[in-house]
Design an enzyme around this catalytic site. Sequence first.
Site, PDB file in Angstrom:
ATOM      1  N   ASP A   3      -0.111   5.127   0.890  1.00 31.74           N
ATOM      2  CA  ASP A   3      -0.318   6.157   1.913  1.00 31.74           C
ATOM      3  C   ASP A   3      -0.270   5.560   3.320  1.00 31.74           C
ATOM      4  O   ASP A   3      -0.985   4.592   3.608  1.00 31.74           O
ATOM      5  CB  ASP A   3      -1.668   6.854   1.699  1.00 31.74           C
ATOM      6  CG  ASP A   3      -1.711   7.615   0.382  1.00 31.74           C
ATOM      7  OD1 ASP A   3      -2.187   8.744   0.382  1.00 31.74           O
ATOM      8  OD2 ASP A   3      -1.262   7.076  -0.650  1.00 31.74           O
TER       9      ASP A   3
ATOM     10  N   GLU B  88      -1.201  10.717   4.168  1.00 32.83           N
ATOM     11  CA  GLU B  88      -2.378  10.378   3.358  1.00 32.83           C
ATOM     12  C   GLU B  88      -2.504  11.525   2.358  1.00 32.83           C
ATOM     13  O   GLU B  88      -2.885  12.642   2.725  1.00 32.83           O
ATOM     14  CB  GLU B  88      -3.636  10.286   4.243  1.00 32.83           C
ATOM     15  CG  GLU B  88      -3.637   9.115   5.208  1.00 32.83           C
ATOM     16  CD  GLU B  88      -3.919   7.770   4.520  1.00 32.83           C
ATOM     17  OE1 GLU B  88      -4.505   7.750   3.416  1.00 32.83           O
ATOM     18  OE2 GLU B  88      -3.538   6.731   5.108  1.00 32.83           O
TER      19      GLU B  88
ATOM     20  N   ARG C 157     -14.430  12.408  -0.883  1.00 36.25           N
ATOM     21  CA  ARG C 157     -13.225  13.176  -0.538  1.00 36.25           C
ATOM     22  C   ARG C 157     -12.688  13.935  -1.751  1.00 36.25           C
ATOM     23  O   ARG C 157     -12.326  15.109  -1.649  1.00 36.25           O
ATOM     24  CB  ARG C 157     -12.160  12.242   0.044  1.00 36.25           C
ATOM     25  CG  ARG C 157     -12.448  11.835   1.469  1.00 36.25           C
ATOM     26  CD  ARG C 157     -11.471  10.815   1.993  1.00 36.25           C
ATOM     27  NE  ARG C 157     -11.715   9.477   1.472  1.00 36.25           N
ATOM     28  CZ  ARG C 157     -10.858   8.477   1.530  1.00 36.25           C
ATOM     29  NH1 ARG C 157      -9.663   8.662   2.061  1.00 36.25           N
ATOM     30  NH2 ARG C 157     -11.173   7.284   1.064  1.00 36.25           N
TER      31      ARG C 157
ATOM     32  N   ASP D 190       0.877  -1.159   0.000  1.00 37.67           N
ATOM     33  CA  ASP D 190       0.000   0.000   0.000  1.00 37.67           C
ATOM     34  C   ASP D 190       0.931   1.230   0.000  1.00 37.67           C
ATOM     35  O   ASP D 190       2.099   1.121   0.364  1.00 37.67           O
ATOM     36  CB  ASP D 190      -0.856  -0.043   1.272  1.00 37.67           C
ATOM     37  CG  ASP D 190      -1.545   1.274   1.548  1.00 37.67           C
ATOM     38  OD1 ASP D 190      -2.241   1.766   0.649  1.00 37.67           O
ATOM     39  OD2 ASP D 190      -1.376   1.813   2.664  1.00 37.67           O
TER      40      ASP D 190
ATOM     41  N   SER E  87      -2.549   1.268  -4.655  1.00 34.19           N
ATOM     42  CA  SER E  87      -2.925   2.387  -3.799  1.00 34.19           C
ATOM     43  C   SER E  87      -4.317   2.900  -4.130  1.00 34.19           C
ATOM     44  O   SER E  87      -4.682   3.036  -5.294  1.00 34.19           O
ATOM     45  CB  SER E  87      -1.908   3.522  -3.982  1.00 34.19           C
ATOM     46  OG  SER E  87      -2.330   4.665  -3.275  1.00 34.19           O
ATOM     47  N   GLY E  88      -5.068   3.204  -3.069  1.00 26.81           N
ATOM     48  CA  GLY E  88      -6.313   3.941  -3.231  1.00 26.81           C
ATOM     49  C   GLY E  88      -6.039   5.423  -3.417  1.00 26.81           C
ATOM     50  O   GLY E  88      -6.951   6.233  -3.523  1.00 26.81           O
TER      51      GLY E  88
END
Length: 239
Positions: free
Chosen positions: A33, A40, A77, A31, A121-122
């Site tokens: 962040d 983040e 977001r 991942d 990654s998101g």
Amino acid sequence: MTPPTEFAPGLTVRGLTPPLKLSDFGLIAFDMDSTLINIECVDEIADAAGRKAEVAAITEAAMRGEIADYKDSLRRRVALLKGVPVAAMQQVLSQRLQLNPGAETLVRACRAAGLRTLLVSGGFTFFSDQVRDRLGLDFTRSNVLEVADGALTGRMVDQDWGDICDGDEKRKMLLATCARLGLAPSRAIAMGDGANDLPMMGAAGLSVAYHAKPAVRAQAMVSIEQGGLDRLLEVMSPH
């Protein structure tokens, strides 16, 4: 579930007996962040829009697993980032984003043992491409922020594989990369900190939590609670 054992201060293991051989694995997936990097990114971009508290609260809830629909939480977001200039993202990249301690050491050791590296990654390609290049990672998957006239539109761009890299997509990408490399998923290591990392951690042969949320620590085979990413090497022998 097997109870965790403290292997060393700030390092717990569950259901395994160290040392494992690093060279028994063929892929390590990270991942980004709060795992490979110290921030983040979405929260820091929001800071430029004066909306950091609002966005960070959603991020925190999503990472703790309190929001069922990760895609919806990310769209909410990103919508709040509308109008943020690309220059502000560049500032986050150059002034706030740092690799977490031990990142380079761990990646170097994995490469030396013959593992390939994957970043899922998101977060956003604006940052993940830089992290990939800095660490020399082999594969990446993350989200694309839409830009018009030098500023964010508040939307993401669909990609050929889908719309948003969420927990399910991270798992799919891990499995697809294993298939591409001719590896059984049991020969993959997955490392993360948030609830959206649990699907890929569950699919991998070795799951590693890094300074993670309680729900993630509770399910990981290795949990690094103090120190850097390279503490994983304490439970691995190179060959």
